[in-house]
Write an enzyme that holds these catalytic residues in place. Structure first.
Site, mmCIF file in Angstrom:
data_model
loop_
_atom_site.group_PDB
_atom_site.id
_atom_site.type_symbol
_atom_site.label_atom_id
_atom_site.label_comp_id
_atom_site.label_asym_id
_atom_site.label_seq_id
_atom_site.Cartn_x
_atom_site.Cartn_y
_atom_site.Cartn_z
ATOM 1 N N ASP A 82 -0.297 -6.481 -3.070
ATOM 2 C CA ASP A 82 -1.506 -5.796 -3.517
ATOM 3 C C ASP A 82 -1.127 -4.791 -4.605
ATOM 4 O O ASP A 82 -0.361 -3.854 -4.350
ATOM 5 C CB ASP A 82 -2.157 -5.077 -2.327
ATOM 6 C CG ASP A 82 -3.596 -4.660 -2.600
ATOM 7 O OD1 ASP A 82 -4.026 -4.745 -3.757
ATOM 8 O OD2 ASP A 82 -4.282 -4.261 -1.649
ATOM 9 N N ASP A 83 -1.644 -4.992 -5.813
ATOM 10 C CA ASP A 83 -1.425 -4.078 -6.946
ATOM 11 C C ASP A 83 0.030 -4.046 -7.422
ATOM 12 O O ASP A 83 0.459 -3.072 -8.040
ATOM 13 C CB ASP A 83 -1.847 -2.646 -6.594
ATOM 14 C CG ASP A 83 -3.346 -2.481 -6.492
ATOM 15 O OD1 ASP A 83 -4.072 -3.474 -6.630
ATOM 16 O OD2 ASP A 83 -3.805 -1.347 -6.261
ATOM 17 N N CYS A 91 -9.310 -6.305 -6.632
ATOM 18 C CA CYS A 91 -8.934 -6.932 -5.363
ATOM 19 C C CYS A 91 -9.956 -7.943 -4.858
ATOM 20 O O CYS A 91 -9.629 -9.122 -4.650
ATOM 21 C CB CYS A 91 -8.730 -5.859 -4.295
ATOM 22 S SG CYS A 91 -7.503 -4.609 -4.707
ATOM 23 N N HIS A 99 -10.501 -7.905 2.922
ATOM 24 C CA HIS A 99 -11.258 -7.290 1.818
ATOM 25 C C HIS A 99 -12.353 -8.191 1.251
ATOM 26 O O HIS A 99 -12.723 -8.074 0.083
ATOM 27 C CB HIS A 99 -10.307 -6.850 0.692
ATOM 28 C CG HIS A 99 -10.830 -5.675 -0.074
ATOM 29 N ND1 HIS A 99 -10.209 -5.197 -1.223
ATOM 30 C CD2 HIS A 99 -11.913 -4.880 0.111
ATOM 31 C CE1 HIS A 99 -10.875 -4.168 -1.690
ATOM 32 N NE2 HIS A 99 -11.920 -3.944 -0.894
ATOM 33 N N ASP A 150 -2.321 -9.769 -6.234
ATOM 34 C CA ASP A 150 -3.732 -10.048 -6.493
ATOM 35 C C ASP A 150 -4.166 -9.614 -7.889
ATOM 36 O O ASP A 150 -5.125 -10.145 -8.441
ATOM 37 C CB ASP A 150 -4.630 -9.415 -5.422
ATOM 38 C CG ASP A 150 -4.419 -7.920 -5.259
ATOM 39 O OD1 ASP A 150 -3.531 -7.354 -5.912
ATOM 40 O OD2 ASP A 150 -5.158 -7.310 -4.456
ATOM 41 N N GLN A 151 -3.498 -8.651 -8.485
ATOM 42 C CA GLN A 151 -3.731 -8.254 -9.881
ATOM 43 C C GLN A 151 -2.582 -7.374 -10.312
ATOM 44 O O GLN A 151 -1.639 -7.157 -9.557
ATOM 45 C CB GLN A 151 -5.057 -7.510 -10.059
ATOM 46 C CG GLN A 151 -5.155 -6.181 -9.372
ATOM 47 C CD GLN A 151 -5.808 -6.263 -8.031
ATOM 48 O OE1 GLN A 151 -6.707 -7.058 -7.823
ATOM 49 N NE2 GLN A 151 -5.358 -5.453 -7.083
#
Length: 630
Positions: free
Chosen positions: A94-95, A134, A195, A401-402
């Site tokens: 995540d991130d 997200c 999420h 995710d990004q």
């Protein structure tokens, strides 16, 4: 110049629509049965050299017994030569920035396990998230579709879910890769962050729950990790609190003080009701803010196991270890049958955390500690696969995710966001830093080790890749935007299966990437770009993330801003008609493709991220068993 003509100039043509291949009807090898002829008159029923019927029956019976005796061994030989269904392990950070890993050039963060994964498999160097936030990115990842097709792209300012007790989420009509795999006999599990919504009308309808979307087991966060979930880590609602609480309280307080001064000076005699009318809203606002800050963590930060609340509020102590043990236990319990595991990490989204074994050990503070603990967890999963002898029967995928959240800086100036390497921008915008993410895949004996793929790929490609690996047919009633990765991974193809990729900021088409066939160029055209602030910054620090609309937040470009990423991956120097003779024709081709793409998106898809679906709804609040409230 028409698109077809321009494609010819680049030596290729646009990808044609895929048409299912027609299959020739299968006929029996024996052909049609024909009636037997009676023997000619005067001839013997048993020609010379033939056996009587009784003996023929005995021989046939003996043959049948022999076949039955040999059948099991021959059947086993057939299954031995038929490849079993592979296990699928998907590891999603995540991130995490592409510049945070050693295999992508980082020299100060220790990520030996992910680096080894890359050496043992394929590293994607132009792997792209379908969205830079997200919620929409994860929706695209699971469904193989741009999030705007499923209503998982916002048209308002807030582009993600902030509360588990919101009514929006991934519609149950969407097909996920977990559902495909489950239909093919796989056991499926999601461990970590979801999420994508929980419930619709009441707290236990679970219309958006992972179990509704094909996961047999779920253990993790139903929403996301926020600073507000960790005591002392600050808040993500600072901007909202400023405008909703601070500014009105200041205005009301100033008005009350002014009336009091006028009364003291004898210039006016305001009635007590005037003071009450000013001070009562102040009390309500301050009281509401206190309750929000005091109860946010127990209300919104919790772990679930399937449909039950497992821990409320969330405890960060050894959280990564608990998630890793849960994932490893799932693998061990299902080692004798095909499984699909999605381990969706909490790391490295803020609030940052790390267990004592990793805290204060890295060269990059709390963020570096979290990255190195994430790498440890990846190593644990790979070790379990090795111990059980599953490595050669398991495809492993690692990504984020990004891109990294570059605006994550604490009040004391400590950087809590990662590195996007040479790429501009970050999370929440479609500069390359926001969408170009790590992409590593390993499958010993199938995917060549130490291979790099420079062709453009998307996290949406995992959906059709899983379909192909499991033998599941792709849905025919909807557009699937992803493409099977296996030809690229096996080295059977050197070109991306995508000719165009469309980059959305929430529900707004921000940029289009074009990969002309038989050309090394990678053109990217922006219809609007975020206004970075302060001047010279690489992000939008006052708003914490870059926004997608509004004249104070974005700059519109007509004609679109054009780059050739093959020559300028940092997106520093836009192309002009003077530097690119085909400038006009390239933009015409991209605009034509954008118009065609927009026409493929249904206009009436319910917006799951509309304000009415994102806001906290107390009647949807979940509590741990036996609890009645905070």
């Amino acid at each position: 110049m028409p698109l077809a003509a321009l494609s010819v100039r680049f030596g290729g043509r646009r990808a044609a629509a895929r048409v299912p291949a027609l299959r020739r009807p299968v006929t029996s090898a024996r052909g049609d049965a024909r009636p037997s002829r009676a023997p000619p008159p005067g001839s013997s029923a048993h020609p010379a050299g033939s056996l009587p019927r009784s003996k023929m029956r005995m021989m046939r019976a003996s043959c049948l017994l022999l076949l039955l005796f040999l059948g099991p061994s021959q059947g086993h030989a057939h299954t031995a030569t038929t490849a079993p269904l592979p296990n699928i392990v998907l590891l999603l950070a995540d991130d995490l920035g592409i510049g945070d890993l050693g295999c992508y050039g980082n020299r100060t963060l220790r990520t030996p396990n992910i680096d080894q994964l890359a050496r043992d498999g394929v590293k994607l160097t132009q792997h792209l998230a379908a969205a830079p936030l997200c919620t929409p990115s994860r929706a695209a990842f699971l469904t193989g579709r741009y999030p705007v097709r499923s209503g998982m792209a916002a048209r308002s300012r807030v582009g993600v879910f902030l509360f588990p007790a919101s009514s929006g989420g991934l519609p149950a009509t969407e097909v996920t890769f977990a559902r495909l795999a489950k239909a093919r006999g796989y056991t499926t599990a999601l461990v970590g962050k979801w999420h994508l919504g929980l419930s619709c009308r009441h707290p236990h309808d679970f219309c958006h729950h992972p179990r509704v979307h094909g996961f047999d087991q779920f253990f993790g966060l139903p929403a996301t990790n926020l600073r507000d979930c960790k005591p002392g880590a600050g808040t993500v609602f600072e901007g909202a609190v400023h405008w909703i609480v601070v500014v009105p309280v200041q205005a009301l307080g100033t008005a009350a003080l002014t009336l009091a001064a006028l009364r003291c000076l004898g210039l006016a005699r305001p009635p007590p009701a005037a003071f009450l009318g000013l001070l009562l809203p102040v009390a309500i606002l301050l009281g509401g803010h206190f309750l929000f800050r005091h109860y946010f963590r127990p209300l919104h930060c919790f772990l679930m196991r399937d449909f039950e609340v497992a821990q409320q509020p969330l405890d960060y102590e050894n959280l990564t270890q608990r998630l890793t043990e849960e994932a490893a236990g799932f693998i061990r319990r299902n080692s004798q049958k095909p499984f699909l595991l999605l381990l969706s990490y909490i790391h490295v989204h803020t609030a940052l955390f790390a267990s004592p074994e990793f805290a204060h050990r890295s060269w990059h503070g709390a963020y570096g500690d979290a990255v190195e603990e994430l790498d440890w967890s990846v190593g644990q999963i790979l070790q379990v696969l090795d111990e059980l002898g599953l490595a050669s029967r398991t495809i492993v995928y690692f990504s984020s995710d990004q891109g990294a959240h570059v605006e994550e800086v604490t009040a004391t100036g400590e950087v809590h966001g990662g590195s996007n390497g040479i790429y501009r921008g970050g999370k929440a915008n479609n500069w390359e830093g926001g969408i170009r993410v790590p992409g590593v895949l390993r499958w010993p004996g199938v995917i060549p080790a130490g291979h790099e793929v420079d062709a453009a790929t998307s996290n949406m490609d995992i959906f059709p890749t899983v379909a192909g690996l499991t033998g599941a047919p792709l849905p025919h009633d909807r557009v699937i935007d992803g493409r099977d990765l296996m030809p690229l991974l096996r080295g059977q193809s050197q070109r991306s299966a995508h000719e165009f990729l469309f980059h959305y900021c929430n529900a707004y088409l921000q940029a289009v990437r074009w990969l002309p066939r038989n050309s090394s160029a990678v053109f990217k055209a922006f219809f609007f770009t975020p206004k970075f602030h302060p001047a010279g910054a690489n992000g939008c620090f006052p708003t914490h993330v870059c926004l997608c609309q509004g004249p104070t937040h974005v700059t519109n470009h007509d004609p679109p801003l054009l780059f050739n990423l093959a020559r300028d991956p940092g997106e520093t120097v836009p192309l002009t008609p003077h530097t690119e003779p085909r400038h006009r024709a390239i933009l015409e081709a991209i605009l034509e493709a954008a118009a065609e793409h927009r026409g493929s998106v249904p206009p009436n898809v319910p917006n799951q991220l509309a304000p009415g679906h994102v806001v906290w709804k107390p009647w949807l609040q979940l509590w741990a068993a036996g609890a009645s409230g905070p």
